[in-house]
Scaffold this motif. Structure first.
Motif, PDB file in Angstrom:
ATOM      1  N   ASP A   1       0.865  -1.181   0.000  1.00 24.10           N
ATOM      2  CA  ASP A   1       0.000   0.000   0.000  1.00 24.10           C
ATOM      3  C   ASP A   1       0.901   1.230   0.000  1.00 24.10           C
ATOM      4  OD1 ASP A   1      -1.818   2.014   0.383  1.00 24.10           O
ATOM      5  OD2 ASP A   1      -2.472   1.355   2.378  1.00 24.10           O
TER       6      ASP A   1
ATOM      7  N   THR B   1       6.489   0.403   4.716  1.00 25.80           N
ATOM      8  CA  THR B   1       5.374   0.273   3.786  1.00 25.80           C
ATOM      9  C   THR B   1       4.434  -0.832   4.260  1.00 25.80           C
ATOM     10  OG1 THR B   1       6.977   0.784   2.025  1.00 25.80           O
ATOM     11  CG2 THR B   1       4.768   0.095   1.357  1.00 25.80           C
TER      12      THR B   1
ATOM     13  N   GLU C   1       0.291   4.193  -0.799  1.00 28.54           N
ATOM     14  CA  GLU C   1      -0.364   5.434  -0.375  1.00 28.54           C
ATOM     15  C   GLU C   1      -0.070   5.745   1.092  1.00 28.54           C
ATOM     16  OE1 GLU C   1      -4.867   7.348   0.061  1.00 28.54           O
ATOM     17  OE2 GLU C   1      -4.571   5.418  -0.942  1.00 28.54           O
ATOM     18  N   HIS C   2       0.077   4.721   1.900  1.00 34.45           N
ATOM     19  CA  HIS C   2       0.304   4.921   3.334  1.00 34.45           C
ATOM     20  C   HIS C   2       1.749   4.615   3.747  1.00 34.45           C
ATOM     21  CE1 HIS C   2      -4.179   4.327   3.257  1.00 34.45           C
ATOM     22  NE2 HIS C   2      -4.067   5.438   3.966  1.00 34.45           N
TER      23      HIS C   2
ATOM     24  N   ARG D   1       0.126   3.373  13.056  1.00 33.69           N
ATOM     25  CA  ARG D   1       0.006   3.271  11.607  1.00 33.69           C
ATOM     26  C   ARG D   1      -1.395   2.807  11.217  1.00 33.69           C
ATOM     27  NH1 ARG D   1       1.973   6.781  10.420  1.00 33.69           N
ATOM     28  NH2 ARG D   1       1.493   6.198   8.275  1.00 33.69           N
TER      29      ARG D   1
ATOM     30  N   ALA E   1      -3.501   5.802  11.285  1.00 32.92           N
ATOM     31  CA  ALA E   1      -3.185   6.686  10.162  1.00 32.92           C
ATOM     32  C   ALA E   1      -3.747   6.146   8.853  1.00 32.92           C
ATOM     33  CB  ALA E   1      -1.662   6.851  10.052  1.00 32.92           C
ATOM     34  N   MET E   2      -3.954   4.827   8.774  1.00 25.84           N
ATOM     35  CA  MET E   2      -4.506   4.227   7.560  1.00 25.84           C
ATOM     36  C   MET E   2      -6.024   4.162   7.600  1.00 25.84           C
ATOM     37  SD  MET E   2      -1.841   1.145   6.580  1.00 25.84           S
ATOM     38  CE  MET E   2      -1.858   0.339   8.177  1.00 25.84           C
TER      39      MET E   2
END
Length: 277
Positions: A82, A105, A84-85, A178, A181-182
């Motif tokens: 992913d 990642t 994007e994150h 995380r 945040a996702m």
């Protein structure tokens, strides 16, 4: 004779000596404990690295945390990165201790859970206020292999979190942070330090530098330092006794000199005279 022990100089010297002895003993045990911790860590790393590979989900869970004894175990995960994150982790060292960033990642698996993958080290570049260019993660489904690590906190890492970092930059690797945040993606506790990817990325040379396992062959000099501090401990009373004996010797010499100076002198014999006849 020994009244000098009550002088300010000797009282201070004695108090300092008495304070140094337990302090030096404590320093010795502190170094001994560090030696024992180093030996224990080396044994853990060695046994973990020699263990067979298992899926990461067998040793950790969403919202959980790997057992500390499972650190460094070889684990695998299969999924799609992913990008994007993806974030970079600030102030991290390469294999030659050059400071830069680690690339973190998420790898989203078939069941929708994410596994955090530390893909390796990249150079920080000249602008520390911006996220540097990061090599793209391999596209499509991949199987990654790596060493399992526990989440980082200020308590177990000594790293202080910082406010105001650029978007895409963090100070610590923490699965719960995380996950939030996702947008709440369920994330396995801990993270994986990448050692291999299958299929291998086409641009392998352009990927972040893979991180070597920690050295677990050296135990350092902590045990020698412990012995050194304990020898210093024994030197404190020995030094005090040497100074004490020297002081007593000097006082006795001074007193003997004073007695000789104060003793009455014997009369000098009268000069004899002869009369010539």
């Amino acid at each position: 004779m020994y009244r000098f022990l009550l002088s300010r100089q000797w009282v201070i010297l004695t108090l300092i000596s008495l304070a140094l002895i337990p302090f030096l003993i404590w320093l010795g045990f502190w170094q001994l404990h560090r030696h024992e911790q180093r030996v224990e860590r080396n044994e853990l790393i060695g046994s973990s690295l020699a263990a067979p590979e298992v899926p990461m989900a067998q040793l950790t869970a969403v919202g959980g945390e790997p057992d500390p004894d499972d650190r460094y175990r070889p684990v695998t995960a299969t999924g799609v990165y992913d990008a994007e994150h993806e974030v970079v982790v600030r102030n991290r060292a390469s294999n030659d201790d050059t400071v830069g960033y680690w690339v973190l990642t998420p790898l989203v698996q078939d069941d929708g859970t994410a596994a955090l993958v530390n893909r390796g080290w990249i150079d920080a570049g000249e602008d520390l206020t911006a996220v540097p260019d990061v090599p793209a993660a391999p596209p499509g489904e991949v199987t990654v292999t790596g060493r399992l690590m526990t989440d980082e906190t200020q308590g177990n890492s000594g790293i202080r979190d910082r406010e105001g970092l650029p978007d895409g930059m963090v100070m610590m690797i923490n699965s719960q942070e995380r996950s939030e945040a996702m947008g709440g993606v369920p994330t396995l506790g801990g993270y994986l330090v990448l050692t291999g990817t299958s299929p291998a990325p086409a641009d392998a040379d352009a990927q972040p530098e893979l991180l070597d396992a920690l050295d677990h062959s050296s135990i350092g000099a902590h045990f020698a330092y412990a012995i050194q501090w304990w020898l210093f401990t024994g030197g404190v009373p020995v030094g005090w006794i040497i100074l004490f004996r020297r002081e007593v010797k000097d006082i006795r010499a001074a007193e003997a000199k004073e007695r000789r100076a104060a003793a009455p002198r014997a009369p000098e014999p009268a000069a004899s005279s002869s009369v010539g006849g």
